[in-house]
Design a protein around this motif. Sequence first.
Motif, PDB file in Angstrom:
ATOM      1  N   THR A 299       7.755  10.273  -3.223  1.00  0.00           N
ATOM      2  CA  THR A 299       6.565   9.791  -3.937  1.00  0.00           C
ATOM      3  C   THR A 299       5.313   9.787  -3.048  1.00  0.00           C
ATOM      4  O   THR A 299       4.286  10.323  -3.452  1.00  0.00           O
ATOM      5  CB  THR A 299       6.814   8.385  -4.540  1.00  0.00           C
ATOM      6  N   PRO A 300       5.367   9.221  -1.827  1.00  0.00           N
ATOM      7  CA  PRO A 300       4.158   9.265  -0.983  1.00  0.00           C
ATOM      8  C   PRO A 300       3.725  10.705  -0.649  1.00  0.00           C
ATOM      9  O   PRO A 300       2.537  10.990  -0.572  1.00  0.00           O
ATOM     10  CB  PRO A 300       4.580   8.517   0.286  1.00  0.00           C
ATOM     11  N   LEU A 301       4.684  11.602  -0.492  1.00  0.00           N
ATOM     12  CA  LEU A 301       4.358  13.011  -0.215  1.00  0.00           C
ATOM     13  C   LEU A 301       3.600  13.623  -1.393  1.00  0.00           C
ATOM     14  O   LEU A 301       2.528  14.215  -1.221  1.00  0.00           O
ATOM     15  CB  LEU A 301       5.645  13.801   0.067  1.00  0.00           C
ATOM     16  N   ALA A 302       4.144  13.451  -2.609  1.00  0.00           N
ATOM     17  CA  ALA A 302       3.495  13.987  -3.810  1.00  0.00           C
ATOM     18  C   ALA A 302       2.121  13.363  -3.992  1.00  0.00           C
ATOM     19  O   ALA A 302       1.140  14.059  -4.298  1.00  0.00           O
ATOM     20  CB  ALA A 302       4.375  13.713  -5.032  1.00  0.00           C
ATOM     21  N   ALA A 303       2.035  12.049  -3.767  1.00  0.00           N
ATOM     22  CA  ALA A 303       0.758  11.354  -3.923  1.00  0.00           C
ATOM     23  C   ALA A 303      -0.273  11.868  -2.910  1.00  0.00           C
ATOM     24  O   ALA A 303      -1.458  11.984  -3.226  1.00  0.00           O
ATOM     25  CB  ALA A 303       0.961   9.853  -3.750  1.00  0.00           C
ATOM     26  N   THR A 304       0.186  12.185  -1.692  1.00  0.00           N
ATOM     27  CA  THR A 304      -0.731  12.667  -0.660  1.00  0.00           C
ATOM     28  C   THR A 304      -1.265  14.050  -1.033  1.00  0.00           C
ATOM     29  O   THR A 304      -2.454  14.329  -0.850  1.00  0.00           O
ATOM     30  CB  THR A 304      -0.027  12.696   0.720  1.00  0.00           C
ATOM     31  N   VAL A 305      -0.413  14.896  -1.586  1.00  0.00           N
ATOM     32  CA  VAL A 305      -0.866  16.216  -2.050  1.00  0.00           C
ATOM     33  C   VAL A 305      -1.927  16.035  -3.143  1.00  0.00           C
ATOM     34  O   VAL A 305      -2.993  16.658  -3.104  1.00  0.00           O
ATOM     35  CB  VAL A 305       0.336  17.048  -2.579  1.00  0.00           C
ATOM     36  N   TRP A 306      -1.657  15.148  -4.072  1.00  0.00           N
ATOM     37  CA  TRP A 306      -2.597  14.837  -5.152  1.00  0.00           C
ATOM     38  C   TRP A 306      -3.918  14.301  -4.586  1.00  0.00           C
ATOM     39  O   TRP A 306      -5.004  14.721  -4.990  1.00  0.00           O
ATOM     40  CB  TRP A 306      -1.943  13.834  -6.112  1.00  0.00           C
TER      41      TRP A 306
ATOM     42  N   LEU B 238      -7.527   3.043   2.918  1.00  0.00           N
ATOM     43  CA  LEU B 238      -6.508   3.788   3.668  1.00  0.00           C
ATOM     44  C   LEU B 238      -6.496   3.352   5.134  1.00  0.00           C
ATOM     45  O   LEU B 238      -5.454   3.018   5.689  1.00  0.00           O
ATOM     46  CB  LEU B 238      -6.796   5.295   3.567  1.00  0.00           C
ATOM     47  N   PHE B 239      -7.688   3.339   5.744  1.00  0.00           N
ATOM     48  CA  PHE B 239      -7.800   2.989   7.157  1.00  0.00           C
ATOM     49  C   PHE B 239      -7.331   1.550   7.407  1.00  0.00           C
ATOM     50  O   PHE B 239      -6.506   1.303   8.280  1.00  0.00           O
ATOM     51  CB  PHE B 239      -9.261   3.165   7.610  1.00  0.00           C
ATOM     52  N   LEU B 240      -7.844   0.618   6.589  1.00  0.00           N
ATOM     53  CA  LEU B 240      -7.526  -0.799   6.796  1.00  0.00           C
ATOM     54  C   LEU B 240      -6.024  -1.058   6.664  1.00  0.00           C
ATOM     55  O   LEU B 240      -5.416  -1.696   7.529  1.00  0.00           O
ATOM     56  CB  LEU B 240      -8.300  -1.667   5.792  1.00  0.00           C
ATOM     57  N   PHE B 241      -5.416  -0.532   5.586  1.00  0.00           N
ATOM     58  CA  PHE B 241      -3.994  -0.827   5.376  1.00  0.00           C
ATOM     59  C   PHE B 241      -3.093  -0.015   6.313  1.00  0.00           C
ATOM     60  O   PHE B 241      -1.979  -0.430   6.615  1.00  0.00           O
ATOM     61  CB  PHE B 241      -3.615  -0.709   3.900  1.00  0.00           C
ATOM     62  N   TYR B 242      -3.619   1.116   6.805  1.00  0.00           N
ATOM     63  CA  TYR B 242      -2.874   1.828   7.856  1.00  0.00           C
ATOM     64  C   TYR B 242      -2.779   0.940   9.098  1.00  0.00           C
ATOM     65  O   TYR B 242      -1.691   0.722   9.638  1.00  0.00           O
ATOM     66  CB  TYR B 242      -3.548   3.172   8.205  1.00  0.00           C
ATOM     67  N   VAL B 243      -3.927   0.423   9.533  1.00  0.00           N
ATOM     68  CA  VAL B 243      -3.939  -0.396  10.752  1.00  0.00           C
ATOM     69  C   VAL B 243      -3.103  -1.665  10.556  1.00  0.00           C
ATOM     70  O   VAL B 243      -2.277  -2.009  11.408  1.00  0.00           O
ATOM     71  CB  VAL B 243      -5.389  -0.739  11.176  1.00  0.00           C
ATOM     72  N   LEU B 244      -3.277  -2.343   9.403  1.00  0.00           N
ATOM     73  CA  LEU B 244      -2.542  -3.592   9.171  1.00  0.00           C
ATOM     74  C   LEU B 244      -1.026  -3.375   9.168  1.00  0.00           C
ATOM     75  O   LEU B 244      -0.275  -4.154   9.777  1.00  0.00           O
ATOM     76  CB  LEU B 244      -2.967  -4.222   7.834  1.00  0.00           C
ATOM     77  N   THR B 245      -0.574  -2.321   8.492  1.00  0.00           N
ATOM     78  CA  THR B 245       0.878  -2.155   8.363  1.00  0.00           C
ATOM     79  C   THR B 245       1.488  -1.447   9.580  1.00  0.00           C
ATOM     80  O   THR B 245       2.623  -1.730   9.938  1.00  0.00           O
ATOM     81  CB  THR B 245       1.258  -1.403   7.071  1.00  0.00           C
ATOM     82  N   ALA B 246       0.715  -0.563  10.227  1.00  0.00           N
ATOM     83  CA  ALA B 246       1.247   0.075  11.441  1.00  0.00           C
ATOM     84  C   ALA B 246       1.336  -0.938  12.582  1.00  0.00           C
ATOM     85  O   ALA B 246       2.278  -0.900  13.378  1.00  0.00           O
ATOM     86  CB  ALA B 246       0.389   1.276  11.844  1.00  0.00           C
ATOM     87  N   THR B 247       0.374  -1.868  12.679  1.00  0.00           N
ATOM     88  CA  THR B 247       0.511  -2.933  13.688  1.00  0.00           C
ATOM     89  C   THR B 247       1.631  -3.889  13.272  1.00  0.00           C
ATOM     90  O   THR B 247       2.318  -4.444  14.131  1.00  0.00           O
ATOM     91  CB  THR B 247      -0.798  -3.735  13.886  1.00  0.00           C
TER      92      THR B 247
ATOM     93  N   GLY C 194      -2.155   2.525  -0.659  1.00  0.00           N
ATOM     94  CA  GLY C 194      -0.716   2.338  -0.851  1.00  0.00           C
ATOM     95  C   GLY C 194       0.063   3.584  -0.472  1.00  0.00           C
ATOM     96  O   GLY C 194       0.615   3.681   0.619  1.00  0.00           O
ATOM     97  N   LEU C 195       0.079   4.574  -1.371  1.00  0.00           N
ATOM     98  CA  LEU C 195       0.980   5.729  -1.204  1.00  0.00           C
ATOM     99  C   LEU C 195       0.605   6.658  -0.044  1.00  0.00           C
ATOM    100  O   LEU C 195       1.469   7.024   0.760  1.00  0.00           O
ATOM    101  CB  LEU C 195       1.041   6.517  -2.513  1.00  0.00           C
ATOM    102  N   VAL C 196      -0.687   7.038   0.044  1.00  0.00           N
ATOM    103  CA  VAL C 196      -1.090   7.941   1.129  1.00  0.00           C
ATOM    104  C   VAL C 196      -0.880   7.244   2.479  1.00  0.00           C
ATOM    105  O   VAL C 196      -0.381   7.835   3.441  1.00  0.00           O
ATOM    106  CB  VAL C 196      -2.567   8.391   0.975  1.00  0.00           C
ATOM    107  N   ARG C 197      -1.242   5.972   2.506  1.00  0.00           N
ATOM    108  CA  ARG C 197      -1.049   5.178   3.730  1.00  0.00           C
ATOM    109  C   ARG C 197       0.431   5.121   4.126  1.00  0.00           C
ATOM    110  O   ARG C 197       0.780   5.304   5.301  1.00  0.00           O
ATOM    111  CB  ARG C 197      -1.620   3.768   3.493  1.00  0.00           C
ATOM    112  N   ILE C 198       1.325   4.926   3.159  1.00  0.00           N
ATOM    113  CA  ILE C 198       2.759   4.871   3.457  1.00  0.00           C
ATOM    114  C   ILE C 198       3.242   6.226   3.985  1.00  0.00           C
ATOM    115  O   ILE C 198       4.004   6.292   4.954  1.00  0.00           O
ATOM    116  CB  ILE C 198       3.569   4.443   2.217  1.00  0.00           C
ATOM    117  N   PHE C 199       2.760   7.309   3.372  1.00  0.00           N
ATOM    118  CA  PHE C 199       3.115   8.650   3.859  1.00  0.00           C
ATOM    119  C   PHE C 199       2.763   8.773   5.351  1.00  0.00           C
ATOM    120  O   PHE C 199       3.588   9.217   6.157  1.00  0.00           O
ATOM    121  CB  PHE C 199       2.355   9.708   3.046  1.00  0.00           C
TER     122      PHE C 199
END
Length: 284
Positions: A21-28, A46-55, A185-190
């Motif tokens: 799902t994250p892969l398909a969403a990222t292509v979209w 994308l940036f904010l939730f990337y940093v929050l969840t990756a940390t 959500g999805l692109v960030r998870i990918f």
Amino acid sequence: MNTKKARLNVRKLFLLLAVITPLAATVWAIVLLWNKHVDWADLFALFLFYVLTATGVGIGFHRMLTHKSFEAPAPVRFLFLAFGSMALEGPAIEWAATHNKHHAKSDKEGDPHSPLEGFWHAHLGWLFRDRFIRSGVWAKPYENDRTARIADKTFAFWAVLGFILPGLLTLWIGSGFWSGVLWGGLVRIFLVHHITWSVNSVCHTFGRRVFRSNDRSRNEWIIGILGLGEGWHNNHHAFPKAAYHGMRWWQFDLNGYVIRLLKWLRLVRNVWMPKREDIQKRLI
Ligand SMILES: [Zn+2]
Ligand SMILES: [Zn+2]
């Protein structure tokens, strides 16, 4: 036995959805970006939730829970574990137990994700081979940790919240709810998934070895930067308990900088680092 097998199949189905799902969403999302249907608010989410969840994964699941690199009061610990859960890499204790075994068996028989079984196996193939650990000797260090147990049990709640929060953010700042679900959500998870998995695949295959360690771990600067410090993986295998993975001034380690800041704010204590002479002694 049959119910166990059925549960395993349901789990594999969930995993497949969590990968595809994250892969398909990222292509979209790339198509939308190409057609300029993207707001700055989406990229901010994308940036904010990337940093929050990756940390959340790097500091919370990895350095704090698995390796006990520092201590913190329960609310601080819980916050990190909640954001780590939003990365959709599994519940906190399962993540820690599996990673614990990775360190004990690195690139040997029993390592859940060594590239010796193939690069793609180390990247994501291992997810489908029932290599997760939830109990037994590898999970023991975390079983009496009340905060971790609560975060582990409430994993599904945080995973769902990881889509709702970026949706609410973009609803508030301009581009609508579903835009935030897609980008934050999805692109960030990918991105978080593949960068985390690259630590297991890329950082045991490519890059420089500067320390003697009983495995094939390497420092790969690209993953160092994108993974907020987790890519200095040879440093990490040489000194697993070290709170800071960047050991030279130029080794970007955002997770380490955040721990430093929290230490300065007195929100964390007993931050562990090896002595300078012990670091010198391990150099190749
Ligand atoms: Zn490793
Ligand atoms: Zn580790």
